[in-house]
Motif scaffolding. Structure first.
Motif, PDB file in Angstrom:
ATOM      1  N   THR A 191       0.839  -1.182   0.020  1.00 32.77           N
ATOM      2  CA  THR A 191       0.056   0.108   0.035  1.00 32.77           C
ATOM      3  C   THR A 191       0.844   1.308  -0.118  1.00 32.77           C
ATOM      4  OG1 THR A 191      -1.952  -1.240   1.303  1.00 32.77           O
ATOM      5  CG2 THR A 191      -1.888   1.179   1.221  1.00 32.77           C
ATOM      6  N   ALA A 192       1.986   1.232   0.785  1.00 34.53           N
ATOM      7  CA  ALA A 192       2.973   2.390   0.800  1.00 34.53           C
ATOM      8  C   ALA A 192       3.351   2.672  -0.709  1.00 34.53           C
ATOM      9  CB  ALA A 192       3.940   2.120   1.779  1.00 34.53           C
ATOM     10  N   ILE A 193       4.025   1.649  -1.523  1.00 35.14           N
ATOM     11  CA  ILE A 193       4.443   1.919  -2.695  1.00 35.14           C
ATOM     12  C   ILE A 193       3.361   2.492  -3.575  1.00 35.14           C
ATOM     13  CG2 ILE A 193       5.375   0.803  -4.817  1.00 35.14           C
ATOM     14  CD1 ILE A 193       6.624  -1.297  -2.805  1.00 35.14           C
ATOM     15  N   PHE A 194       2.091   1.867  -3.389  1.00 32.55           N
ATOM     16  CA  PHE A 194       1.028   2.430  -4.356  1.00 32.55           C
ATOM     17  C   PHE A 194       0.718   3.846  -3.960  1.00 32.55           C
ATOM     18  CE2 PHE A 194      -3.763   2.802  -4.851  1.00 32.55           C
ATOM     19  CZ  PHE A 194      -3.666   2.625  -6.310  1.00 32.55           C
ATOM     20  N   LEU A 195       0.823   4.184  -2.875  1.00 32.10           N
ATOM     21  CA  LEU A 195       0.410   5.478  -2.315  1.00 32.10           C
ATOM     22  C   LEU A 195       1.501   6.566  -2.793  1.00 32.10           C
ATOM     23  CD1 LEU A 195      -1.093   4.944   1.348  1.00 32.10           C
ATOM     24  CD2 LEU A 195      -2.473   5.460  -1.122  1.00 32.10           C
ATOM     25  N   PHE A 196       2.804   5.883  -2.418  1.00 32.08           N
ATOM     26  CA  PHE A 196       3.958   6.816  -3.030  1.00 32.08           C
ATOM     27  C   PHE A 196       3.995   7.338  -4.425  1.00 32.08           C
ATOM     28  CE2 PHE A 196       8.184   7.090  -4.756  1.00 32.08           C
ATOM     29  CZ  PHE A 196       8.612   7.913  -3.907  1.00 32.08           C
ATOM     30  N   VAL A 197       3.804   6.394  -5.376  1.00 34.25           N
ATOM     31  CA  VAL A 197       3.535   6.482  -6.935  1.00 34.25           C
ATOM     32  C   VAL A 197       2.346   7.518  -7.022  1.00 34.25           C
ATOM     33  CG1 VAL A 197       2.899   5.521  -9.217  1.00 34.25           C
ATOM     34  CG2 VAL A 197       4.392   4.262  -7.394  1.00 34.25           C
ATOM     35  N   MET A 198       1.167   7.611  -6.417  1.00 34.71           N
ATOM     36  CA  MET A 198      -0.178   8.226  -6.462  1.00 34.71           C
ATOM     37  C   MET A 198       0.303   9.824  -6.067  1.00 34.71           C
ATOM     38  SD  MET A 198      -3.299   6.210  -5.458  1.00 34.71           S
ATOM     39  CE  MET A 198      -4.399   7.652  -5.762  1.00 34.71           C
ATOM     40  N   HIS A 199       1.080   9.979  -4.885  1.00 35.60           N
ATOM     41  CA  HIS A 199       1.295  11.229  -4.453  1.00 35.60           C
ATOM     42  C   HIS A 199       2.550  11.731  -5.000  1.00 35.60           C
ATOM     43  CE1 HIS A 199      -1.806  10.653  -1.363  1.00 35.60           C
ATOM     44  NE2 HIS A 199      -1.081   9.792  -0.498  1.00 35.60           N
ATOM     45  N   TRP A 200       3.539  11.077  -5.439  1.00 37.66           N
ATOM     46  CA  TRP A 200       4.632  11.834  -6.140  1.00 37.66           C
ATOM     47  C   TRP A 200       4.387  12.208  -7.442  1.00 37.66           C
ATOM     48  CZ3 TRP A 200       9.466  12.756  -4.315  1.00 37.66           C
ATOM     49  CH2 TRP A 200      10.504  13.153  -5.118  1.00 37.66           C
ATOM     50  N   ASN A 201       3.432  11.596  -7.984  1.00 38.65           N
ATOM     51  CA  ASN A 201       3.022  11.670  -9.554  1.00 38.65           C
ATOM     52  C   ASN A 201       1.881  12.733  -9.708  1.00 38.65           C
ATOM     53  OD1 ASN A 201       5.168  10.434 -10.718  1.00 38.65           O
ATOM     54  ND2 ASN A 201       3.676   8.454 -10.969  1.00 38.65           N
ATOM     55  N   ASP A 202       1.369  13.006  -8.425  1.00 44.32           N
ATOM     56  CA  ASP A 202       0.175  13.882  -8.492  1.00 44.32           C
ATOM     57  C   ASP A 202       0.265  15.541  -8.940  1.00 44.32           C
ATOM     58  OD1 ASP A 202      -2.534  14.670  -7.999  1.00 44.32           O
ATOM     59  OD2 ASP A 202      -1.916  15.483  -6.136  1.00 44.32           O
ATOM     60  N   LEU A 203      -0.477  15.870 -10.121  1.00 43.80           N
ATOM     61  CA  LEU A 203      -0.287  16.888 -10.868  1.00 43.80           C
ATOM     62  C   LEU A 203      -1.741  17.795 -10.424  1.00 43.80           C
ATOM     63  CD1 LEU A 203       0.947  19.090 -12.699  1.00 43.80           C
ATOM     64  CD2 LEU A 203      -0.052  17.782 -14.540  1.00 43.80           C
ATOM     65  N   LEU A 204      -2.935  16.971 -10.323  1.00 47.21           N
ATOM     66  CA  LEU A 204      -4.218  17.741 -10.301  1.00 47.21           C
ATOM     67  C   LEU A 204      -4.094  18.694  -9.014  1.00 47.21           C
ATOM     68  CD1 LEU A 204      -6.777  18.199 -11.267  1.00 47.21           C
ATOM     69  CD2 LEU A 204      -7.691  16.134  -9.882  1.00 47.21           C
ATOM     70  N   TYR A 205      -3.980  18.178  -7.955  1.00 46.03           N
ATOM     71  CA  TYR A 205      -3.980  19.077  -6.553  1.00 46.03           C
ATOM     72  C   TYR A 205      -3.103  20.015  -6.337  1.00 46.03           C
ATOM     73  CZ  TYR A 205      -7.640  15.607  -5.275  1.00 46.03           C
ATOM     74  OH  TYR A 205      -8.911  15.003  -5.418  1.00 46.03           O
ATOM     75  N   PRO A 206      -1.724  19.754  -6.854  1.00 47.62           N
ATOM     76  CA  PRO A 206      -0.871  20.979  -6.626  1.00 47.62           C
ATOM     77  C   PRO A 206      -1.250  21.952  -7.819  1.00 47.62           C
ATOM     78  CG  PRO A 206       0.411  18.905  -6.899  1.00 47.62           C
ATOM     79  CD  PRO A 206      -1.098  18.546  -6.748  1.00 47.62           C
ATOM     80  N   LEU A 207      -1.826  21.705  -9.168  1.00 48.75           N
ATOM     81  CA  LEU A 207      -2.004  22.637 -10.001  1.00 48.75           C
ATOM     82  C   LEU A 207      -3.220  23.337  -9.477  1.00 48.75           C
ATOM     83  CD1 LEU A 207      -1.372  23.549 -12.952  1.00 48.75           C
ATOM     84  CD2 LEU A 207      -3.100  21.887 -13.593  1.00 48.75           C
TER      85      LEU A 207
END
Length: 269
Positions: A191-207
């Motif tokens: 789950t940590a790896i899955f979440l890491f990929v989601m948060h690290w690549n997230d563009l929508l919310y920072p944008l």
């Protein structure tokens, strides 16, 4: 057998060729990229773009912002999700099913649907242009999927272990920390790896929430290399490689836990 090997070879080439183009382009100048897009760099291994991206583009600050947001988002999500998953498994069947269903329904809400009310809420709380606000949004939006994964695994844990712990005088907190968490480490790692990929690549919310350069994350910063009429492909691909490196490193070191976590629930009765 021969067809299978040929299929795997084609699949490997489909992955390796674009990756090779990205790596080679990151070692070229902009002029060389357009004149010889698929050729080798004229100067061989050239790391000038990697040096420049940290010296001139303040990429180090963007990198640290991504590290901070990702680490805190993953940590808090795992803490809350593991507690909720344990609570759901300990509740009576009908009440636990209701709680599990509510969190599952949270996975069905597209991010685009809640963009306007979420932005309005963060604006009222004065949490826009803030890493703290971005972390809170990440935790709240990925909590349902983490609860879904961890609950499915914790339901497979033998109830006899918890009954024995109760006989020995253990309370819920002790059963959670001494029994459930140690046994759930493979699932927590996956789950940590899955979440890491989601948060690290997230563009929508920072944008959506970040406009100040001081709080930009890596995916948002990469947009600076893409203009309305031109794109600096060497610098963009250099940024892509830098942004991808932590995910590759994390998977290399944690792949054993990732595979174990994905298969653990399937081999338990």
């Amino acid at each position: 057998m021969l067809f299978r090997r040929f299929s795997l070879l084609v699949y490997a080439l489909l992955i390796l060729i674009p990756l090779l183009v990205v790596v080679l382009t990151s070692m070229k100048t902009l002029r060389e990229t357009f004149s010889n897009p698929l050729g080798l760099p004229a100067d061989g291994i050239n790391i000038d773009n990697y040096v420049a991206i940290f010296q001139e583009q303040t990429m180090a600050g963007y990198f640290m912002n991504s590290v901070i947001v990702t680490l805190f988002s993953v940590t808090f999500t795992l803490i809350f999700a593991s507690m909720i998953a344990f609570g759901i498994t300990r509740l009576s069947s009908w009440l636990g099913n209701i709680m599990f269903t509510l969190f599952t329904l949270g996975m069905m809400v597209p991010a685009q649907v809640i963009m306007v009310p979420l932005y309005s809420l963060m604006l009222d709380l004065n949490l826009t242009n803030s890493l703290v606000g971005l972390i809170l949004v990440n935790v709240s939006t990925t909590l349902p999927i983490a609860v879904f994964i961890l609950t499915g695994f914790m339901k497979t844990l033998p109830k006899e272990l918890f009954e024995a712990s109760t006989i020995d005088g253990a309370g819920n907190w002790q059963m959670f920390t001494k029994v459930a968490i140690p046994l759930s480490l493979p699932s927590l790692s996956a789950t940590a790896i899955f979440l890491f990929v989601m948060h690290w690549n997230d563009l929508l919310y920072p944008l959506l929430f970040i406009t100040d350069n001081a709080y930009k994350t890596l995916p948002l910063a990469l947009l600076e290399f893409q203009g309305q009429y031109s794109t600096n492909y060497p610098m963009l691909f250099t940024g892509v490689i830098i942004a991808s490196a932590p995910m590759v490193i994390a998977y290399v070191f944690l792949q054993r836990f990732f595979v174990a976590g994905m298969t653990a629930g399937a081999v338990k009765g």
